[in-house]
Design a protein around this motif. Structure first.
Motif, mmCIF file in Angstrom:
data_model
loop_
_atom_site.group_PDB
_atom_site.id
_atom_site.type_symbol
_atom_site.label_atom_id
_atom_site.label_comp_id
_atom_site.label_asym_id
_atom_site.label_seq_id
_atom_site.Cartn_x
_atom_site.Cartn_y
_atom_site.Cartn_z
ATOM 1 N N ILE A 7 0.840 -1.208 0.000
ATOM 2 C CA ILE A 7 0.000 0.000 0.000
ATOM 3 C C ILE A 7 0.872 1.254 0.000
ATOM 4 O O ILE A 7 0.637 2.190 -0.779
ATOM 5 N N LEU A 8 1.872 1.295 0.862
ATOM 6 C CA LEU A 8 2.758 2.463 0.921
ATOM 7 C C LEU A 8 3.526 2.627 -0.390
ATOM 8 O O LEU A 8 3.682 3.751 -0.878
ATOM 9 N N ALA A 10 2.513 1.732 -3.371
ATOM 10 C CA ALA A 10 1.557 2.259 -4.348
ATOM 11 C C ALA A 10 1.295 3.740 -4.113
ATOM 12 O O ALA A 10 1.260 4.531 -5.077
ATOM 13 N N LYS A 11 1.122 4.139 -2.847
ATOM 14 C CA LYS A 11 0.882 5.553 -2.545
ATOM 15 C C LYS A 11 2.075 6.408 -2.967
ATOM 16 O O LYS A 11 1.907 7.510 -3.497
ATOM 17 N N ILE A 12 3.283 5.905 -2.756
ATOM 18 C CA ILE A 12 4.486 6.647 -3.137
ATOM 19 C C ILE A 12 4.554 6.815 -4.647
ATOM 20 O O ILE A 12 4.753 7.925 -5.156
ATOM 21 N N VAL A 14 2.139 6.537 -6.981
ATOM 22 C CA VAL A 14 1.048 7.364 -7.503
ATOM 23 C C VAL A 14 1.274 8.833 -7.159
ATOM 24 O O VAL A 14 1.088 9.718 -8.010
ATOM 25 N N THR A 15 1.686 9.115 -5.941
ATOM 26 C CA THR A 15 1.898 10.504 -5.533
ATOM 27 C C THR A 15 3.032 11.158 -6.314
ATOM 28 O O THR A 15 2.922 12.322 -6.716
ATOM 29 N N LEU A 56 5.311 12.303 0.915
ATOM 30 C CA LEU A 56 6.175 11.222 0.412
ATOM 31 C C LEU A 56 7.276 10.863 1.406
ATOM 32 O O LEU A 56 7.649 9.695 1.524
ATOM 33 N N TYR A 59 5.598 8.699 3.991
ATOM 34 C CA TYR A 59 5.319 7.373 3.434
ATOM 35 C C TYR A 59 6.606 6.591 3.223
ATOM 36 O O TYR A 59 6.640 5.381 3.424
ATOM 37 N N GLY A 79 -1.548 9.268 6.780
ATOM 38 C CA GLY A 79 -2.416 9.010 5.635
ATOM 39 C C GLY A 79 -3.881 9.179 5.959
ATOM 40 O O GLY A 79 -4.651 9.727 5.165
ATOM 41 N N SER A 82 -4.555 12.935 6.404
ATOM 42 C CA SER A 82 -4.490 13.586 5.098
ATOM 43 C C SER A 82 -5.750 13.292 4.271
ATOM 44 O O SER A 82 -6.375 14.198 3.716
ATOM 45 N N THR A 83 -6.122 12.036 4.208
ATOM 46 C CA THR A 83 -7.268 11.648 3.395
ATOM 47 C C THR A 83 -8.584 12.133 4.011
ATOM 48 O O THR A 83 -9.426 12.676 3.305
#
Length: 89
Positions: A7-8, A10-12, A14-15, A56, A59, A79, A82-83
């Motif tokens: 998950i982290l 993917a978040k990195i 994508v961001t 980032l 993360y 996260g 933030s979300t």
């Protein structure tokens, strides 16, 4: 690799590609066309790009922790705040 590491990661990724890099590097007119927001200067967009880059860092530290067997509570809470904050606004 654990689920939280995936998950982290993917978040990195994508961001970086959808938020940080475009908002820090694209010219103002392209960002205005993409976002529908008019700005006198690119500073508004650059500030948002830098805020995403700060996420980032959090993360990245969380990914490092999870890869070393420690659950990254700080990154998870960051996260969530933030979300949830963005959704609330």
């Amino acid at each position: 690799m654990t689920a939280i590491s995936l998950i982290l990661s993917a978040k990195i990724i994508v961001t970086i590609f959808l938020v940080s890099a475009p908002f820090l590097l694209l010219p103002r007119h392209r960002l205005e066309a993409t976002t529908g927001v008019s700005a006198v200067s690119a500073t508004l967009f650059r500030l948002y790009g830098m805020a995403a880059t700060a996420l980032l860092v959090g993360y990245g530290v969380g990914l490092w922790q999870s890869m070393n067997g420690v659950f990254p509570w700080a990154a998870v809470l960051m996260g969530i705040v933030s979300t949830a904050g963005a959704a609330g606004i």
